[in-house]
Write a protein that holds these residues in place. Structure first.
Motif: not given
Length: 511
Positions: A286-289, A357-363, A367-368, A374-379
């Motif tokens: 899940d750590a892969c965005s 479109k909804y991938e969030d690299p911060r997750t 990203a550190g 990726m469950w916490l995607s927040g765009k």
């Protein structure tokens, strides 16, 4: 304080529920600060329709996006994937359809509790109360727009304690009236709150979408509404299409209204968890965005090149911004070896193109930021963009006989995408090409089903391009009336107003 939380199913239950220790609605609307607080709560409740499952459920079932293979063949045949199959799986007991109905009707009911007393108070032009009434009307209008597209005739929840399904003309006039009031919203507002330009944009959309049988479809009035947005000068196309979906860039120049999120528990949209690649999840965690569970994936038409019978023209920069085709991660390229137990044969789609479109690299772990899920995607999720206004305006101009001007506006969108300008064509060809152009520009932004229904192309295009619908057609089990969802059985059971003249439950045909 104001008893907004509701839990029952029927429309009448939503509107009748009261809290005897709470203030009356009349008392609430007399206090501007209390109305403002209530409006913020309603925005928050509406935003739930764009979170997690509630968002991707309305993406599938079109010629643009369909259920992933595992969901369609194993997990969701009788639930979420039912409106891809368009056969007997879709029925009044479907829990996902019930969820879509309840989530919207609940918020519509909340808005109506405030709109009626605010209207009766006759708020002064330009006053804060008029602006708040406009925002509430916008929310109710867009939810009713969605509901009538999903279910056809729906109740008009106007506070008058009549919860029967109304005629299409009554429903659409109600929607037009709401959006007309919505044009009195403030000229500027946070991107997560409606302004007058959002009101005009949806007023145009409603005039374009009202069924011809209602006598309310009017491309000239739609064009006039869109022209208000264009002439207002508050918005422009961003120079780089991909910047619209880059969380480090502000999209405020182009996004007229969006639901705002962030990658934190309680504030995330959680969409990526549902629409990413399960092969990536199995290989990289899940750590892969861009990992996920394939609940909604592009149709073959939506990810293929024109030269292959699909949608995309060579060099269109919107393709890479909208679709993920490369699933390599940290130098490793996954395969399907971890999924063979599913036995999907030729239907595996976990490594075919996915919604990007909804991938969030911060997750992502790389990203550190220690989110690593990726469950916490927040765009933010755009609802109304200026590009949509320009394309819709062009469509109206074509319908009203001014194709040269129509070409100017559609070409302004295409020039940003680095594809060739359109040249004069027949009115019918323009309509056909516009449907493809809207898919390219607005891919996965939740407009496709509505576009197909309002243009009368749902049966033709979904039957041809949606993999699961095509199989129903081949098997002879396709049901054309599935274009409209069934009214949930729980609603029919509890709402005594939903009866025909002879006392039968007022259900959509063939359910």
């Amino acid at each position: 304080m104001i008893g907004l939380t509701v839990s029952l199913t029927s429309c009448s239950d939503f509107l009748d529920q009261t809290n005897e220790t709470a203030l009356t609605q009349e008392q609430v609307v007399s206090d501007v600060e209390m109305v403002e607080t209530s409006v913020k709560t309603i925005y928050s409740n509406w935003k739930e329709n764009y979170r997690d499952e509630n968002c991707w459920l309305t993406l599938i079932g079109t010629d643009e996006i369909q259920a992933g293979a595992l969901n369609a063949l194993r997990e969701g045949t009788a639930t979420s994937a039912a409106w891809d199959w368009n056969c007997g799986y879709l029925n009044a007991e479907n829990e996902k359809v019930k969820s879509l109905w309840e989530n919207r009707m609940r918020v519509i009911a909340e808005t109506s509790k405030f709109i009626k007393p605010l209207m009766e108070e006759d708020a002064q032009p330009g006053s804060i109360k008029e602006q708040l009434l406009a925002e509430l009307s916008f929310i109710r209008g867009i939810l009713n727009y969605q509901c009538t597209m999903f279910w056809g005739r729906i109740p008009v929840l106007d506070g008058n304690e009549d919860y029967s399904r109304k005629s299409e003309k009554e429903v659409w006039q109600f929607i037009l009236d709401d959006f007309t009031r919505a044009t009195k919203a403030p000229e500027t507002n946070d991107v997560g709150r409606a302004n007058k330009w959002a009101g005009y944009a949806m007023l145009g959309k409603a005039y374009m979408s009202a069924p011809e049988s209602t006598g309310l479809r009017n491309f000239q009035k739609a064009a006039e509404a869109y022209k208000q947005v264009i002439d207002g000068g508050h918005y422009r196309l961003m120079d780089n299409f991909a910047d619209l979906y880059d969380y480090t860039k502000s999209a405020a120049d182009e996004v007229i209204f969006a639901h705002t999120f962030s990658p934190a528990r309680g504030y995330a949209n959680q969409v990526q968890f549902q629409i990413g690649s399960r092969a990536a999840q199995n290989w990289f965690s899940d750590a892969c965005s861009f990992a996920g569970y394939d609940k909604a994936v592009p149709t073959q038409y939506a990810y293929s090149a024109k030269s292959e019978g699909g949608l995309w023209e060579d060099g269109d920069v919107r393709y890479d911004a909208s679709l993920r085709t490369d699933f390599s991660y940290n130098g490793v390229t996954p395969d399907l070896s971890t999924l063979v137990w599913e036995g999907l044969g030729d239907d595996y789609d976990e490594l075919l193109p996915h919604i990007k479109k909804y991938e969030d690299p911060r997750t992502d772990a790389n990203a550190g930021l220690n989110i690593n899920n990726m469950w916490l995607s927040g765009k933010d999720i755009p609802v109304i963009r200026y590009a949509d206004v320009l394309l819709s305006y062009a469509e109206c101009l074509n319908e009203t006989g001014d194709q040269p001007a129509a070409l100017h506006y559609v070409n302004s969108v295409r020039q940003r995408a680095h594809v060739a300008d359109w040249t004069p064509m027949s009115k019918d060809n323009f309509r056909t090409e516009m449907l493809d152009e809207r898919m390219r520009e607005l891919f996965a932004e939740n407009w496709r089903r509505f576009d197909l229904i309002r243009t009368g192309t749902w049966k033709e295009l979904v039957s041809a391009r949606n993999k699961w619908t095509a199989r129903s057609v081949a098997a002879g089990t396709f049901v054309e009336s599935n274009m409209l969802f069934p009214i949930p059985q729980t609603e029919l059971n509890q709402n005594d107003d939903m009866r025909t003249e002879n006392g039968e439950m007022d259900q959509n045909p063939n359910y």
